[in-house]
Design a protein around this motif. Structure first.
Motif, PDB file in Angstrom:
ATOM      1  N   ASN A  62       0.839  -1.201   0.000  1.00 53.92           N
ATOM      2  CA  ASN A  62       0.000   0.000   0.000  1.00 53.92           C
ATOM      3  C   ASN A  62       0.875   1.252   0.000  1.00 53.92           C
ATOM      4  OD1 ASN A  62      -2.181   1.828   0.345  1.00 53.92           O
ATOM      5  ND2 ASN A  62      -1.923   1.737   2.576  1.00 53.92           N
ATOM      6  N   THR A  63       1.330   1.651  -1.181  1.00 53.81           N
ATOM      7  CA  THR A  63       2.133   2.866  -1.323  1.00 53.81           C
ATOM      8  C   THR A  63       1.374   3.872  -2.188  1.00 53.81           C
ATOM      9  OG1 THR A  63       3.270   2.232  -3.371  1.00 53.81           O
ATOM     10  CG2 THR A  63       4.202   1.415  -1.284  1.00 53.81           C
ATOM     11  N   PRO A  64       1.826   5.131  -2.211  1.00 52.20           N
ATOM     12  CA  PRO A  64       1.155   6.142  -3.047  1.00 52.20           C
ATOM     13  C   PRO A  64       1.276   5.891  -4.548  1.00 52.20           C
ATOM     14  CG  PRO A  64       2.454   7.190  -1.312  1.00 52.20           C
ATOM     15  CD  PRO A  64       2.835   5.741  -1.322  1.00 52.20           C
ATOM     16  N   GLN A  65       2.054   4.888  -4.932  1.00 46.75           N
ATOM     17  CA  GLN A  65       2.245   4.579  -6.352  1.00 46.75           C
ATOM     18  C   GLN A  65       0.922   4.522  -7.111  1.00 46.75           C
ATOM     19  OE1 GLN A  65       4.006   0.716  -6.889  1.00 46.75           O
ATOM     20  NE2 GLN A  65       3.309   0.511  -8.993  1.00 46.75           N
ATOM     21  N   PHE A  66      -0.079   3.929  -6.489  1.00 43.89           N
ATOM     22  CA  PHE A  66      -1.352   3.713  -7.181  1.00 43.89           C
ATOM     23  C   PHE A  66      -2.227   4.964  -7.194  1.00 43.89           C
ATOM     24  CE2 PHE A  66       0.281  -0.220  -5.498  1.00 43.89           C
ATOM     25  CZ  PHE A  66       0.234  -1.049  -6.597  1.00 43.89           C
ATOM     26  N   ASP A  67      -1.828   5.969  -6.444  1.00 44.81           N
ATOM     27  CA  ASP A  67      -2.600   7.208  -6.385  1.00 44.81           C
ATOM     28  C   ASP A  67      -2.155   8.228  -7.422  1.00 44.81           C
ATOM     29  OD1 ASP A  67      -4.089   6.283  -4.169  1.00 44.81           O
ATOM     30  OD2 ASP A  67      -2.451   6.836  -2.825  1.00 44.81           O
ATOM     31  N   TRP A  68      -0.954   8.024  -8.004  1.00 43.38           N
ATOM     32  CA  TRP A  68      -0.485   9.020  -8.967  1.00 43.38           C
ATOM     33  C   TRP A  68       0.253   8.424 -10.168  1.00 43.38           C
ATOM     34  CZ3 TRP A  68       2.252  11.167  -4.145  1.00 43.38           C
ATOM     35  CH2 TRP A  68       3.377  10.409  -3.829  1.00 43.38           C
ATOM     36  N   CYS A  69       0.172   7.117 -10.352  1.00 49.03           N
ATOM     37  CA  CYS A  69       0.805   6.528 -11.531  1.00 49.03           C
ATOM     38  C   CYS A  69      -0.007   6.865 -12.790  1.00 49.03           C
ATOM     39  CB  CYS A  69       0.924   5.012 -11.380  1.00 49.03           C
ATOM     40  SG  CYS A  69      -0.656   4.143 -11.242  1.00 49.03           S
TER      41      CYS A  69
ATOM     42  N   PRO B 239      -3.493  13.565  -9.790  1.00 51.40           N
ATOM     43  CA  PRO B 239      -2.075  13.859 -10.032  1.00 51.40           C
ATOM     44  C   PRO B 239      -1.379  12.695 -10.733  1.00 51.40           C
ATOM     45  CG  PRO B 239      -2.425  13.276  -7.735  1.00 51.40           C
ATOM     46  CD  PRO B 239      -3.791  13.401  -8.353  1.00 51.40           C
ATOM     47  N   VAL B 240      -0.394  13.009 -11.550  1.00 55.19           N
ATOM     48  CA  VAL B 240       0.387  11.999 -12.266  1.00 55.19           C
ATOM     49  C   VAL B 240       1.863  12.329 -12.087  1.00 55.19           C
ATOM     50  CG1 VAL B 240       0.937  11.004 -14.517  1.00 55.19           C
ATOM     51  CG2 VAL B 240      -1.430  11.595 -13.967  1.00 55.19           C
ATOM     52  N   ASN B 241       2.650  11.331 -11.712  1.00 53.07           N
ATOM     53  CA  ASN B 241       4.066  11.591 -11.434  1.00 53.07           C
ATOM     54  C   ASN B 241       4.995  11.086 -12.532  1.00 53.07           C
ATOM     55  OD1 ASN B 241       3.952   8.820 -11.038  1.00 53.07           O
ATOM     56  ND2 ASN B 241       5.333   8.840  -9.274  1.00 53.07           N
ATOM     57  N   LEU B 242       4.460  10.868 -13.735  1.00 51.90           N
ATOM     58  CA  LEU B 242       5.288  10.322 -14.805  1.00 51.90           C
ATOM     59  C   LEU B 242       6.362  11.309 -15.257  1.00 51.90           C
ATOM     60  CD1 LEU B 242       5.890   8.058 -16.799  1.00 51.90           C
ATOM     61  CD2 LEU B 242       4.158   9.034 -18.331  1.00 51.90           C
ATOM     62  N   TYR B 243       5.999  12.565 -15.412  1.00 49.33           N
ATOM     63  CA  TYR B 243       6.937  13.553 -15.938  1.00 49.33           C
ATOM     64  C   TYR B 243       7.447  14.531 -14.883  1.00 49.33           C
ATOM     65  CZ  TYR B 243       5.120  11.785 -20.343  1.00 49.33           C
ATOM     66  OH  TYR B 243       4.745  10.964 -21.380  1.00 49.33           O
TER      67      TYR B 243
ATOM     68  N   PRO C  45       7.365  15.256 -10.251  1.00 50.22           N
ATOM     69  CA  PRO C  45       6.923  14.729  -8.952  1.00 50.22           C
ATOM     70  C   PRO C  45       5.502  15.169  -8.616  1.00 50.22           C
ATOM     71  CG  PRO C  45       9.108  15.701  -8.797  1.00 50.22           C
ATOM     72  CD  PRO C  45       8.570  16.088 -10.140  1.00 50.22           C
ATOM     73  N   ALA C  46       4.751  14.259  -8.039  1.00 50.64           N
ATOM     74  CA  ALA C  46       3.393  14.593  -7.604  1.00 50.64           C
ATOM     75  C   ALA C  46       3.369  15.009  -6.143  1.00 50.64           C
ATOM     76  CB  ALA C  46       2.459  13.410  -7.825  1.00 50.64           C
ATOM     77  N   ASP C  47       4.513  14.878  -5.480  1.00 48.76           N
ATOM     78  CA  ASP C  47       4.578  15.229  -4.058  1.00 48.76           C
ATOM     79  C   ASP C  47       5.702  16.223  -3.783  1.00 48.76           C
ATOM     80  OD1 ASP C  47       6.650  13.531  -4.620  1.00 48.76           O
ATOM     81  OD2 ASP C  47       6.457  12.357  -2.781  1.00 48.76           O
ATOM     82  N   ASP C  48       5.975  17.104  -4.765  1.00 45.02           N
ATOM     83  CA  ASP C  48       7.078  18.043  -4.593  1.00 45.02           C
ATOM     84  C   ASP C  48       6.774  19.129  -3.567  1.00 45.02           C
ATOM     85  OD1 ASP C  48       5.132  18.946  -6.291  1.00 45.02           O
ATOM     86  OD2 ASP C  48       6.478  20.085  -7.591  1.00 45.02           O
ATOM     87  N   GLU C  49       5.496  19.362  -3.302  1.00 43.59           N
ATOM     88  CA  GLU C  49       5.130  20.388  -2.320  1.00 43.59           C
ATOM     89  C   GLU C  49       4.706  19.782  -0.985  1.00 43.59           C
ATOM     90  OE1 GLU C  49       2.199  22.954  -3.940  1.00 43.59           O
ATOM     91  OE2 GLU C  49       3.478  23.690  -5.579  1.00 43.59           O
ATOM     92  N   ASN C  50       4.123  18.599  -1.022  1.00 41.71           N
ATOM     93  CA  ASN C  50       3.669  17.940   0.202  1.00 41.71           C
ATOM     94  C   ASN C  50       4.159  16.496   0.231  1.00 41.71           C
ATOM     95  OD1 ASN C  50       1.843  20.078   1.308  1.00 41.71           O
ATOM     96  ND2 ASN C  50       0.771  19.723  -0.623  1.00 41.71           N
ATOM     97  N   ASP C  51       4.727  16.100   1.359  1.00 43.28           N
ATOM     98  CA  ASP C  51       5.162  14.718   1.539  1.00 43.28           C
ATOM     99  C   ASP C  51       3.955  13.884   1.962  1.00 43.28           C
ATOM    100  OD1 ASP C  51       6.322  12.326   2.086  1.00 43.28           O
ATOM    101  OD2 ASP C  51       7.773  13.076   3.538  1.00 43.28           O
ATOM    102  N   HIS C  52       3.552  12.954   1.104  1.00 48.29           N
ATOM    103  CA  HIS C  52       2.374  12.139   1.387  1.00 48.29           C
ATOM    104  C   HIS C  52       2.700  10.902   2.221  1.00 48.29           C
ATOM    105  CE1 HIS C  52      -0.351  14.404  -1.274  1.00 48.29           C
ATOM    106  NE2 HIS C  52       0.715  14.575  -2.037  1.00 48.29           N
ATOM    107  N   GLY C  53       3.966  10.721   2.555  1.00 48.69           N
ATOM    108  CA  GLY C  53       4.340   9.577   3.372  1.00 48.69           C
ATOM    109  C   GLY C  53       4.445   8.297   2.566  1.00 48.69           C
TER     110      GLY C  53
END
Length: 203
Positions: free
Chosen positions: A54-61, A139-143, A145-153
């Motif tokens: 359960n990582t953030p991978q699935f929330d922004w891939c 959000p999409v982190n392909l190109y 970062p999707a967490d450059d402003e907030n660390d989602h843990g």
């Protein structure tokens, strides 16, 4: 230390690129480890095969699907594989497969790969998708970062079902899983029969 999943052993639909990269890492590990042993090096290599995490991978891939992606159950919290990764780094074990379900899948891939293909084809497609439709502002982190402003843990959005093989949602799905397995066995037998008949016709 290389961290891979059981998808280095068995492929599933919708994950061809991902599975290919995991298999490539496994080959790299095997070859490089042999070279280090040959050279008498004191460098140690370990490979840890992770379960669904359960990582953030699935929330922004990046995804072209209409519904929100998810890891194929059983799902574990990140702290579980983290412990095994640390243990492997400290004790120098060659490799470690985390989770009894993963170990079973690896055995199926080794001794009955055709059955593994049939099972994945029938059961692993919908298992990777939730009922939630994709939001247009997802959000999409392909190109970038999707967490450059907030660390989602380290945790993703599946905390409510990340209890591993003992999670109630996974246990509830076992009857359906058993049915899928039986259908996969039947399809595998049918395919083998067809191959045998073709071989007989060709002499």
């Amino acid at each position: 230390m290389l961290r891979r999943t059981e998808l280095a052993f068995i492929g599933i639909p919708l994950q061809s690129a991902y599975c290919s990269s995991k298999s490539a890492c496994r080959g790299f590990f095997e070859s490089t480890r042999a070279e280090l042993i040959h050279e008498g090096s004191h460098v140690r290599m370990s490979m840890v095969h992770l379960p669904a995490v359960n990582t953030p991978q699935f929330d922004w891939c990046q995804t072209a699907m209409s519904h929100h992606p998810m890891p194929v159950p059983p799902i574990y919290q990140p702290e579980i594989p983290a412990k095994f990764i640390l243990d492997a780094a400290l004790d120098g074990r060659r490799d470690k497969i985390i989770g009894s379900w993963n170990k079973m899948l690896v055995l199926v891939a080794k001794f009955a790969p055709g059955l593994g293909n049939q099972y994945a084809a029938i059961g692993a497609w919908q298992a990777q998708l939730t009922q939630q439709t994709i939001s247009p502002d997802r959000p999409v982190n392909l190109y970038q970062p999707a967490d450059d402003e907030n660390d989602h843990g380290a945790h993703g959005s599946f905390d409510d079902r990340a209890g591993g093989v003992m999670d109630p949602s996974f246990l509830k799905s076992l009857p359906k899983t058993a049915k899928t397995f039986c259908v996969a066995v039947a399809h595998t037998a049918k395919y083998k029969k067809l191959v045998w008949e073709n071989q007989q016709r060709r002499g």
